[in-house]
Design an enzyme around this catalytic site. Structure first.
Site, PDB file in Angstrom:
ATOM      1  N   GLU A  98       0.931  -1.277   0.044  1.00  0.00           N
ATOM      2  CA  GLU A  98      -0.114   0.095  -0.098  1.00  0.00           C
ATOM      3  C   GLU A  98       1.000   1.200  -0.150  1.00  0.00           C
ATOM      4  O   GLU A  98       1.873   1.360   0.773  1.00  0.00           O
ATOM      5  CB  GLU A  98      -1.071   0.085   1.193  1.00  0.00           C
ATOM      6  CG  GLU A  98      -1.705   1.302   1.566  1.00  0.00           C
ATOM      7  CD  GLU A  98      -2.231   1.322   2.823  1.00  0.00           C
ATOM      8  OE1 GLU A  98      -2.364   0.234   3.670  1.00  0.00           O
ATOM      9  OE2 GLU A  98      -2.553   2.548   3.317  1.00  0.00           O
TER      10      GLU A  98
ATOM     11  N   ARG B  66      -0.039  10.551   1.294  1.00  0.00           N
ATOM     12  CA  ARG B  66       0.245  11.435   2.259  1.00  0.00           C
ATOM     13  C   ARG B  66       1.444  12.456   1.590  1.00  0.00           C
ATOM     14  O   ARG B  66       1.963  12.912   2.703  1.00  0.00           O
ATOM     15  CB  ARG B  66       0.422  10.702   3.599  1.00  0.00           C
ATOM     16  CG  ARG B  66      -0.511   9.929   4.324  1.00  0.00           C
ATOM     17  CD  ARG B  66      -0.312   9.348   5.537  1.00  0.00           C
ATOM     18  NE  ARG B  66      -1.187   8.104   5.665  1.00  0.00           N
ATOM     19  CZ  ARG B  66      -0.905   7.286   6.607  1.00  0.00           C
ATOM     20  NH1 ARG B  66       0.111   7.399   7.259  1.00  0.00           N
ATOM     21  NH2 ARG B  66      -1.662   6.069   6.783  1.00  0.00           N
TER      22      ARG B  66
ATOM     23  N   THR C 262      -4.915   6.057   2.421  1.00  0.00           N
ATOM     24  CA  THR C 262      -5.304   7.240   3.192  1.00  0.00           C
ATOM     25  C   THR C 262      -6.444   7.816   2.088  1.00  0.00           C
ATOM     26  O   THR C 262      -6.398   8.841   2.086  1.00  0.00           O
ATOM     27  CB  THR C 262      -4.187   7.982   3.473  1.00  0.00           C
ATOM     28  OG1 THR C 262      -3.078   7.252   3.884  1.00  0.00           O
ATOM     29  CG2 THR C 262      -4.647   8.881   4.506  1.00  0.00           C
TER      30      THR C 262
ATOM     31  N   LYS D 239     -10.058  -3.127   7.463  1.00  0.00           N
ATOM     32  CA  LYS D 239      -8.565  -2.669   8.261  1.00  0.00           C
ATOM     33  C   LYS D 239      -9.016  -2.533   9.825  1.00  0.00           C
ATOM     34  O   LYS D 239     -10.117  -1.896  10.100  1.00  0.00           O
ATOM     35  CB  LYS D 239      -8.049  -1.402   7.529  1.00  0.00           C
ATOM     36  CG  LYS D 239      -6.976  -0.659   8.439  1.00  0.00           C
ATOM     37  CD  LYS D 239      -6.358   0.283   7.523  1.00  0.00           C
ATOM     38  CE  LYS D 239      -5.527   1.479   8.180  1.00  0.00           C
ATOM     39  NZ  LYS D 239      -4.486   1.803   7.525  1.00  0.00           N
TER      40      LYS D 239
END
Ligand code: 3PG
Length: 213
Positions: A45, A49, A73, A133
């Site tokens: 992943e 960010r 994110t 998650k």
């Protein structure tokens, strides 16, 4: 030759550890992806960010087409659109909102949203999402929570992230409802800044060995 995209569950079942990658230099991303794949890790992943994250994702997809690389994110429908446009094989979010759920339902896309309570699991299931998650797992602490959820939600598979280090991993992977843990430890900032690909491959080998039971 076109291949059928994997489901979120099938993606998680490919790996015991999903590296979580913060990438500031997209020009190194292809080498990084190859170092991970060489170490036996084919699911990772890239977190959205940094300004370079989407370019890094694209470079990795090109360098290692055999890998399932996701964008993380994701907070909004626009982020989901960005992930899809960039070719991400899946999306990850720290949480789940009606906006995100609607975006995923409009056009199916393997998605791993974050939950931290039983009510959030129930809401996710109501939206048809059963790969979740668990965040923040707080190192080994979250294993107790995931174990408790297995009786109530036997159809849900959890991928814990947040503070999980190698000694914590076997505790999670022996649970029936957890086959993958996420973590940033596979690619430490120092090794990435030094472009120490051999060092990263060695850590990826350590990570993939957790799948050998
Ligand atoms: C994240 O989403 O950044 C993860 O939870 C990372 O956690 P870690 O850096 O403690 O592995």
């Amino acid at each position: 030759m076109t291949t059928t995209p994997r489901t979120m569950r099938a993606i998680l079942q490919r790996t015991p550890v999903m590296p979580i990658l913060t990438i500031h230099h997209a020009q190194w991303a292809g080498d990084l992806a190859q170092a991970l794949v060489q170490g036996g890790i084919t699911v990772f992943e890239v977190v959205m960010r940094t300004p370079q994250s989407v370019a890094a994702l694209r470079a990795m997809l090109e360098a290692t087409p055999e890998a399932d690389i996701g964008l993380g994110t994701l907070m909004t429908a626009e982020d989901v659109h960005t992930a899809r446009q960039a070719g991400a094989k899946f999306g990850v979010s720290p949480g789940l909102t009606p906006e995100l759920a609607a975006a995923i339902q409009d056009t199916p896309f393997p998605f791993l949203p974050g939950v931290a309570t039983a009510s959030e699991v129930m809401q996710a299931r109501a939206w048809g999402l059963k790969e979740l998650k668990y965040f923040p797992a707080q190192g080994p602490v979250g294993a107790g929570w995931i174990k408790d959820m297995s009786g109530v939600f036997p159809d849900v598979l959890f991928c814990p992230t947040g503070g999980i280090r190698p000694p914590d991993i076997p505790v999670y992977l022996k649970l029936p409802n957890c086959c993958t843990v996420g973590g940033s430890w596979v690619v430490p900032t120092e090794l990435l800044n030094d472009r120490d690909w051999a060092g990263i491959t060695a850590l990826a080998q350590q990570a993939s060995a957790f799948g050998v039971r």
